[in-house]
Design an enzyme around this catalytic site. Structure first.
Site, mmCIF file in Angstrom:
data_model
loop_
_atom_site.group_PDB
_atom_site.id
_atom_site.type_symbol
_atom_site.label_atom_id
_atom_site.label_comp_id
_atom_site.label_asym_id
_atom_site.label_seq_id
_atom_site.Cartn_x
_atom_site.Cartn_y
_atom_site.Cartn_z
ATOM 1 C CG HIS A 88 -2.096 0.912 1.097
ATOM 2 N ND1 HIS A 88 -3.293 0.491 0.557
ATOM 3 C CD2 HIS A 88 -2.281 2.206 1.426
ATOM 4 C CE1 HIS A 88 -4.156 1.493 0.563
ATOM 5 N NE2 HIS A 88 -3.561 2.551 1.092
ATOM 6 C CG ASP A 167 -10.509 3.702 5.110
ATOM 7 O OD1 ASP A 167 -10.057 4.727 5.650
ATOM 8 O OD2 ASP A 167 -10.106 3.298 4.004
ATOM 9 N NE ARG A 174 -7.970 11.120 6.752
ATOM 10 C CZ ARG A 174 -7.166 10.180 6.223
ATOM 11 N NH1 ARG A 174 -7.636 8.966 5.954
ATOM 12 N NH2 ARG A 174 -5.916 10.435 5.982
ATOM 13 C CB SER A 189 -7.024 5.484 6.449
ATOM 14 O OG SER A 189 -7.291 5.238 5.106
ATOM 15 C CE LYS A 193 -7.459 1.717 2.277
ATOM 16 N NZ LYS A 193 -7.691 2.955 2.972
#
Ligand code: URA
Length: 441
Positions: A88, A167, A174, A189, A193
């Protein structure tokens, strides 16, 4: 319990300007209440802003991550042969690495259950890029997610009403409330996930520089430590690379444009920076998945996955499984462009010193690559094609980039930004480092 008291507790007061730590019950009250539709966006926005300014302790960050994770169900990958490793990025401009990475790693025998996000602030989003492929679905049921991983070794999904709904909502809020650049909010966040999708090991790309949310090495290291500490506390093996995000990655910025450049990487003809980063992340994932003993062995495997055509084959099969049409995608490659466009040309002779990633990303939002409101649609064909980057020679009047917008009205604002994004020098600048640091356990 009242939302306003929790907001004020985190916000603090003149006698306690840093606010106070919240308990699990307080975080749960706000986050779960928001997901159930009982706490309004304006109160959650105020709370996010107080977290942005006052931060969260390591314990609070862990609690927020856990509450967000438990806002939905966790994907169960049992019964599928692993190993499962995912990557990520904390967000960049032109950062399409996840797209070629997943099929390359899958081609090397490591399964990639990938849950990604949308465009955030000035940065692009993997889900928006994938959805620029006509018909491509990113809100997968658990059953489909599992089935696609079994068939091709990877699947690409987003947060849904069932999986990390907290999220899905907080991320979108956000994006439009100026509360993205926060170490605890980014950590919670990402990790909510990543734990929900079921991977055993994670590789993080913590972007650092103008186009990243963390502008300095110091801030990037703080985020890296938060991801490693919280990830390990949640039982995951974690590796972090801190990478340079001063200039857009590759030569394409935009949703469909980045799909095209990902296909170039899968064919072994991608730009040097993006290819090098894709290979570095792939090699780490292959090592963490136990399919290579060393980083260099991992690199050799991913080179083979590209040269043999296997990675591209898996990418196309995934496009088909997730609702796209591979033939249409091939036909649109290189020709699907917005009719609203201009070419930015060089103001002088010399070398390109930099194309500022933040300003280019912001121009992208004006053009329609990202959003200004949660309910806005992105434009698949908007974006930039860079003909010149740092260290390349340029003559006055020569094209620097082609610019594509969602309509003709957005082009002037984008032009003004992009003119400011380009800096010239009369001497060839030194090459910048691509990977600043590797943090491994
Ligand atoms: N990626 C995420 O998933 N969340 C963030 O907050 C930033 C990047």
């Amino acid at each position: 319990m009242r939302a306003v008291d929790i907001i004020m507790k985190k916000r603090g007061n003149p006698g306690n300007p840093g606010g106070s730590e919240l308990s699990r019950q307080e975080i749960e009250f706000l986050v779960s209440g928001y997901v159930r539709g009982e706490i309004p966006e304006y109160q959650v926005s105020a709370w996010l802003m107080s977290v942005y300014f006052n931060g969260m302790s390591f314990e609070e960050t862990g609690l927020l991550t856990d509450v967000m994770l438990k806002s939905g169900s966790v994907i169960d990958l049992s019964g599928i042969q692993g190993p499962f490793v995912d990557k990520h990025s904390t967000g960049g401009v032109g950062d399409k690495i996840s797209l070629p990475l997943a099929p390359i790693v899958a081609a090397c025998g490591v399964k990639v259950p990938m849950m990604s996000g949308r465009a955030l602030g000035h940065t692009g989003g993997t889900l928006d890029k994938l959805e620029s492929i006509t018909g491509y679905r990113t809100a997968l049921s658990t059953q489909d997610f599992r089935s696609y991983i079994e068939k091709t070794g990877f699947a690409m999904t987003g947060q849904t009403a069932e999986i990390v709904p907290a999220d899905r909502l907080l991320y979108a809020l956000r994006d439009v409330t100026g509360t993205v650049e926060s170490v605890p909010l980014i950590t919670a966040s990402i990790l909510s996930k990543k734990v929900a999708e079921g991977a055993d090991a994670l590789v993080f790309d913590v972007k650092c520089g103008s186009g990243a949310f963390m502008k300095t090495r110091e801030d990037a290291e703080k985020l890296a430590k938060s991801l490693v500490g919280t990830g390990q506390a949640m039982g995951k093996r974690v590796v972090v690379l801190i990478t340079n995000m001063n200039e857009p990655l590759g030569r394409m910025v935009g949703n469909f444009l980045e799909i095209e450049e990902s296909m170039d990487i899968l064919e072994g003809k991608g730009p040097a920076d993006t290819t090098a980063l894709t290979n570095a992340f792939a090699a780490w994932m292959i090592v963490m998945g136990g399919k290579a003993a060393t980083f260099d062995e991992g690199l050799a495997l991913c080179t083979h996955a590209v040269r043999s055509g296997k990675a591209m084959e898996l990418f196309m099969e995934n496009v088909r499984l997730q609702g796209g049409n591979p033939e249409q995608l091939r036909a649109e490659r290189g020709v699907r462009r917005s009719p609203h466009h201009f070419t930015l040309t060089a103001a002088q002779d010399g070398w390109i010193d930099s194309i500022d990633a933040f300003t280019a990303g912001l121009a992208g939002v004006y053009l329609g690559v990202g959003r200004n409101r949660t309910d806005e649609a992105v434009c698949p064909e908007a974006g930039l094609i860079l003909h010149k980057k740092r260290g390349e020679r340029i003559s006055a009047g020569e094209p620097i980039m082609d610019v594509f917008g969602k309509n003709s009205g957005c082009l002037d604002s984008a032009r003004a930004l992009l003119e400011k994004a380009v800096r010239y020098t009369d001497r060839k600048p030194e090459e910048e480092t691509l990977i600043y640091a590797e943090i491994t356990d």
